[in-house]
Design a protein around this motif. Structure first.
Motif, PDB file in Angstrom:
ATOM      1  N   ASP A 185     -16.436   1.387  -3.704  1.00  0.00           N
ATOM      2  CA  ASP A 185     -15.133   1.350  -3.042  1.00  0.00           C
ATOM      3  C   ASP A 185     -15.177   0.603  -1.716  1.00  0.00           C
ATOM      4  O   ASP A 185     -14.194   0.614  -0.963  1.00  0.00           O
ATOM      5  CB  ASP A 185     -14.633   2.782  -2.792  1.00  0.00           C
ATOM      6  CG  ASP A 185     -14.250   3.483  -4.077  1.00  0.00           C
ATOM      7  OD1 ASP A 185     -13.724   2.818  -4.979  1.00  0.00           O
ATOM      8  OD2 ASP A 185     -14.477   4.708  -4.172  1.00  0.00           O
ATOM      9  N   ALA A 217     -12.279  -1.896  -0.991  1.00  0.00           N
ATOM     10  CA  ALA A 217     -11.010  -1.223  -0.725  1.00  0.00           C
ATOM     11  C   ALA A 217     -11.025  -0.546   0.647  1.00  0.00           C
ATOM     12  O   ALA A 217     -10.007  -0.520   1.343  1.00  0.00           O
ATOM     13  CB  ALA A 217     -10.734  -0.193  -1.821  1.00  0.00           C
ATOM     14  N   ARG A 268      -8.463  -1.304   3.696  1.00  0.00           N
ATOM     15  CA  ARG A 268      -7.619  -0.253   4.279  1.00  0.00           C
ATOM     16  C   ARG A 268      -7.758  -0.216   5.796  1.00  0.00           C
ATOM     17  O   ARG A 268      -6.778  -0.073   6.522  1.00  0.00           O
ATOM     18  CB  ARG A 268      -7.968   1.111   3.683  1.00  0.00           C
ATOM     19  CG  ARG A 268      -7.097   2.249   4.226  1.00  0.00           C
ATOM     20  CD  ARG A 268      -7.212   3.520   3.421  1.00  0.00           C
ATOM     21  NE  ARG A 268      -6.757   3.343   2.048  1.00  0.00           N
ATOM     22  CZ  ARG A 268      -6.708   4.328   1.156  1.00  0.00           C
ATOM     23  NH1 ARG A 268      -7.092   5.547   1.487  1.00  0.00           N
ATOM     24  NH2 ARG A 268      -6.278   4.093  -0.065  1.00  0.00           N
TER      25      ARG A 268
END
Length: 326
Positions: free
Chosen positions: A289, A292, A296
């Motif tokens: 992840d 991502a 973010r």
């Protein structure tokens, strides 16, 4: 080069990571009734912290401060420090602590990679220290500060919250303390939080009062470095130590903001007194992840405001400073 910039041209090389909301002190301005656990999910684990710090370091962040609550309550703190210190790009690992466990635990933290230390110490007078914090631990704190100097930490700073009627007459004693000690004492204006309105109204003191006393005593303000934090630093030729003033109610205080915060449960806070958090924890469960997570963090910086709303009594999500580490 930092990729962490906001819409006002500010860059953010500095992360304050809270490791716990728990604290073993009962400071009158923060947790006068002590810490009350709420039964919510546990605080970030070491593997989650490792992924978080790697992501921020990839974006150019190089200074990490571990805060609480009281971070020394984490039994795995040595492991956390070592994990953070080994992340490529991290150049400074600091901790903010109430200092009561320093004599016992500081050598281990230093071996793990700790480079800088901030100690909360609101009074040099033992009885006042006891009254403000709820604990008679000033001797241990002073022992820990001496140990930090003996170990050769890069930076040792002491934080004293200015409290009208409680500790605001101690400047001469602090000056004497700094004559032969190469440490920095920073006087911090009491900040309004969600839980302390009445206390704030009784004990808030404008930091300009201390600035005036410093100037009258021959101290002079240092020129601010381009990447300086919020403190105005003062020095005196006859003193090895220095004095900093952190005045969040002063004009343009937020103009030089250079730090972001992550709570002990993994929420990114763009401002200490912001009214929202961004959940990062769901993206800290797997290395897969990472992309991502990076996205973010960077996209949320566009939501950072120009400044806080403390002047208008807006304290945001912060019920007390232990909840996010100041």
């Amino acid at each position: 080069m930092s990729q962490l910039t906001d819409g006002f041209g500010r860059s953010f090389p500095y992360l304050r990571l809270s490791l716990t909301e728990a604290c073993n002190f009962r400071c009158s301005y923060c947790l006068p009734d002590g810490y009350q656990a709420d039964g919510r999910p546990r605080f970030l684990a070491v593997d989650e912290i490792a992924r978080l710090i790697r992501a921020f370091a990839m974006l150019g962040m190089h200074k990490i401060r571990l805060t609480g609550g009281e971070p020394s309550l984490r039994k795995d703190l040595d492991q956390i420090i070592a994990t953070v210190a080994q992340v490529p790009g991290v150049r400074k690992v600091a901790i903010t602590t109430n200092g009561c466990l320093l004599p016992r635990r500081l050598p281990g933290w230093h071996r793990a990679g700790l480079t800088a230390l901030n100690v909360s110490m609101d009074s040099l007078r033992r009885e006042r220290f006891h009254a403000i914090t709820g604990h008679d631990r000033l001797p241990e704190v002073l022992e820990g500060i001496a140990l930090a100097q003996a170990l050769g930490l890069q930076s040792v700073k002491l934080n004293a919250v200015l409290l009208r009627g409680l500790n605001d007459d101690e400047l001469p004693q602090w000056m004497a303390f700094l004559r032969d000690r190469p440490v920095s004492v920073r006087f911090i204006e009491l900040m309004r939080t969600g839980d302390n309105r009445d206390y704030f109204e009784r004990h808030h003191l404008c930091a300009d009062v201390i600035v005036g006393q410093l100037l009258a005593a021959g101290w002079s303000e240092r020129r601010r470095a381009a990447d300086a934090g919020p403190a105005r630093e003062f020095s005196h030729p006859d003193h090895r130590g220095s004095i900093g003033i952190i005045a969040p109610y002063s004009k343009d205080f937020c103009k030089g903001c250079n730090r972001l915060r992550v709570t002990a449960r993994g929420d990114l806070r763009l401002c200490l007194f912001g009214d929202f958090g961004i959940a990062l924890r769901p993206l800290l469960q797997s290395d897969e992840d990472q992309g991502a997570l990076l996205a973010r963090i960077t996209t949320q910086l566009g939501l950072k405001a120009a400044g806080h709303g403390l002047h208008f009594g807006q304290t945001g999500l912060t019920p007390h400073l232990a909840s996010i580490g100041g």
